[in-house]
Design a protein around this motif. Structure first.
Motif, PDB file in Angstrom:
ATOM      1  N   TYR A 172       0.829  -1.207   0.000  1.00  0.00           N
ATOM      2  CA  TYR A 172       0.000   0.000   0.000  1.00  0.00           C
ATOM      3  C   TYR A 172       0.868   1.265   0.000  1.00  0.00           C
ATOM      4  O   TYR A 172       0.573   2.245  -0.680  1.00  0.00           O
ATOM      5  CB  TYR A 172      -0.919   0.019   1.225  1.00  0.00           C
ATOM      6  N   GLU A 173       1.956   1.220   0.778  1.00  0.00           N
ATOM      7  CA  GLU A 173       2.855   2.384   0.850  1.00  0.00           C
ATOM      8  C   GLU A 173       3.500   2.668  -0.508  1.00  0.00           C
ATOM      9  O   GLU A 173       3.588   3.826  -0.948  1.00  0.00           O
ATOM     10  CB  GLU A 173       3.936   2.145   1.907  1.00  0.00           C
ATOM     11  N   ALA A 176       0.907   4.190  -2.829  1.00  0.00           N
ATOM     12  CA  ALA A 176       0.645   5.587  -2.496  1.00  0.00           C
ATOM     13  C   ALA A 176       1.744   6.487  -3.048  1.00  0.00           C
ATOM     14  O   ALA A 176       1.483   7.549  -3.628  1.00  0.00           O
ATOM     15  CB  ALA A 176       0.540   5.746  -0.977  1.00  0.00           C
ATOM     16  N   GLU A 177       2.987   6.039  -2.898  1.00  0.00           N
ATOM     17  CA  GLU A 177       4.131   6.825  -3.403  1.00  0.00           C
ATOM     18  C   GLU A 177       4.127   6.883  -4.919  1.00  0.00           C
ATOM     19  O   GLU A 177       4.366   7.943  -5.507  1.00  0.00           O
ATOM     20  CB  GLU A 177       5.422   6.192  -2.890  1.00  0.00           C
ATOM     21  N   ILE A 181      -0.564   9.764  -3.987  1.00  0.00           N
ATOM     22  CA  ILE A 181      -1.773   9.938  -3.194  1.00  0.00           C
ATOM     23  C   ILE A 181      -1.502   9.468  -1.773  1.00  0.00           C
ATOM     24  O   ILE A 181      -0.492   8.807  -1.502  1.00  0.00           O
ATOM     25  CB  ILE A 181      -2.977   9.143  -3.771  1.00  0.00           C
ATOM     26  N   ALA A 182      -2.358   9.827  -0.858  1.00  0.00           N
ATOM     27  CA  ALA A 182      -2.181   9.452   0.546  1.00  0.00           C
ATOM     28  C   ALA A 182      -2.389   7.957   0.745  1.00  0.00           C
ATOM     29  O   ALA A 182      -3.170   7.318   0.025  1.00  0.00           O
ATOM     30  CB  ALA A 182      -3.163  10.236   1.416  1.00  0.00           C
ATOM     31  N   LEU A 183      -1.725   7.419   1.742  1.00  0.00           N
ATOM     32  CA  LEU A 183      -1.865   6.007   2.068  1.00  0.00           C
ATOM     33  C   LEU A 183      -3.321   5.672   2.415  1.00  0.00           C
ATOM     34  O   LEU A 183      -3.849   4.624   2.029  1.00  0.00           O
ATOM     35  CB  LEU A 183      -0.952   5.654   3.249  1.00  0.00           C
ATOM     36  N   SER A 184      -3.981   6.595   3.152  1.00  0.00           N
ATOM     37  CA  SER A 184      -5.378   6.375   3.537  1.00  0.00           C
ATOM     38  C   SER A 184      -6.292   6.296   2.312  1.00  0.00           C
ATOM     39  O   SER A 184      -7.280   5.558   2.305  1.00  0.00           O
ATOM     40  CB  SER A 184      -5.855   7.495   4.466  1.00  0.00           C
ATOM     41  N   THR A 185      -5.931   7.044   1.254  1.00  0.00           N
ATOM     42  CA  THR A 185      -6.716   7.018   0.019  1.00  0.00           C
ATOM     43  C   THR A 185      -6.605   5.659  -0.652  1.00  0.00           C
ATOM     44  O   THR A 185      -7.587   5.119  -1.161  1.00  0.00           O
ATOM     45  CB  THR A 185      -6.249   8.127  -0.942  1.00  0.00           C
ATOM     46  N   VAL A 186      -5.391   5.116  -0.642  1.00  0.00           N
ATOM     47  CA  VAL A 186      -5.182   3.782  -1.223  1.00  0.00           C
ATOM     48  C   VAL A 186      -6.027   2.759  -0.475  1.00  0.00           C
ATOM     49  O   VAL A 186      -6.730   1.939  -1.088  1.00  0.00           O
ATOM     50  CB  VAL A 186      -3.693   3.384  -1.157  1.00  0.00           C
ATOM     51  N   LYS A 187      -5.972   2.810   0.847  1.00  0.00           N
ATOM     52  CA  LYS A 187      -6.722   1.851   1.657  1.00  0.00           C
ATOM     53  C   LYS A 187      -8.231   1.976   1.424  1.00  0.00           C
ATOM     54  O   LYS A 187      -8.959   0.974   1.393  1.00  0.00           O
ATOM     55  CB  LYS A 187      -6.396   2.054   3.134  1.00  0.00           C
TER      56      LYS A 187
END
Length: 237
Positions: A172-173, A176-177, A181-187
């Motif tokens: 996920y990290e 996101a990178e 986008i933010a990690l929370s957005t990926v989740k």
């Protein structure tokens, strides 16, 4: 001979029911009342096989009347009312009613309900049975349609992109990178995708995505998921 006490608040309705039932050879009307308290006294006094009762009595609820009859006597209770609400019907049975009939139904059906109750068989008015079954079918149909619509609702562009990166074995990290986008957005996107496809983990999502044509699952398995990464996918990480 089956004996009956009728408890009905409307005198004319009571007379009509009494007259119709008296024409049945194996049914005898012991007594009748327009009030619940008097009706209960008559039931205790006559000890009839059955009590025909309306749900809306002047001095008490027909439901409470039914519960008292079932607790304190051996009489069977047949509800005879105009109430068609499903919640009311369910409440009547939960309070101990043995059958539930509408006043608009044919007297032959009421007679059948009485005789069925004698053999401890519940009977719901056929008009209500048909309506309730239709409602149940419609609820089930709508639930199925809703599920199908959910399954057919395609993922958006970001969800597809994230799915493909998941298939490449990225965390996920890393995703996101890579997508800025933010990690929370990926989740969030992953959670929505899992819910949409009714899957529990990465491996199931990849398999579902390949089935729907969003990625080449065979290629992913053969090339990307070697060794440690493949083990992570299998375990649902």
């Amino acid at each position: 001979m089956l004996t009956i006490v009728i408890v009905e608040k409307e005198p004319f309705t009571l007379l009509g029911i009494k007259t119709a039932l008296e024409q049945t050879l194996d049914i005898k009307i012991n007594d009748e009342a327009t009030y619940g308290e008097i009706g209960f006294q008559l039931v205790e006094q006559n000890k009839p096989n059955f009590v025909l009762v309306d749900l809306f009595l002047p001095d008490m609820s027909g439901l409470e009347f039914t519960r008292s009859i079932k607790k304190k006597t051996d009489s069977q209770v047949v509800i005879l009312t105009n109430q068609t609400d499903e919640e009311v019907v369910n409440s009547a049975f939960s309070y101990g009613a043995d059958s539930y009939m509408l006043k608009t139904t044919d007297i032959e059906v009421v007679q059948l309900a009485i005789k069925r109750a004698y053999f401890n068989e519940f009977l719901l008015d056929p008009k209500l049975t048909k309506r309730f079954l239709s409602t149940l079918y419609q609820k089930k149909y709508n639930k199925t349609i809703s599920k199908d619509q959910k399954d057919n609702d395609p993922p958006n562009e970001k969800q597809i992109q994230i799915l493909r990166l998941l298939a490449e074995g990225l965390s996920y990290e890393d995703i996101a990178e890579k997508m800025f986008i933010a990690l929370s957005t990926v989740k969030t996107h992953v959670s929505v995708l899992y819910s949409k496809w009714n899957v529990k983990n990465r491996a199931e999502a990849i398999k579902k995505g390949s089935m729907l044509g969003y990625l080449d699952y065979a290629s992913v398995v053969n090339e990307a998921f070697q060794g440690e990464e493949m083990e992570k996918i299998k375990s649902g990480i």
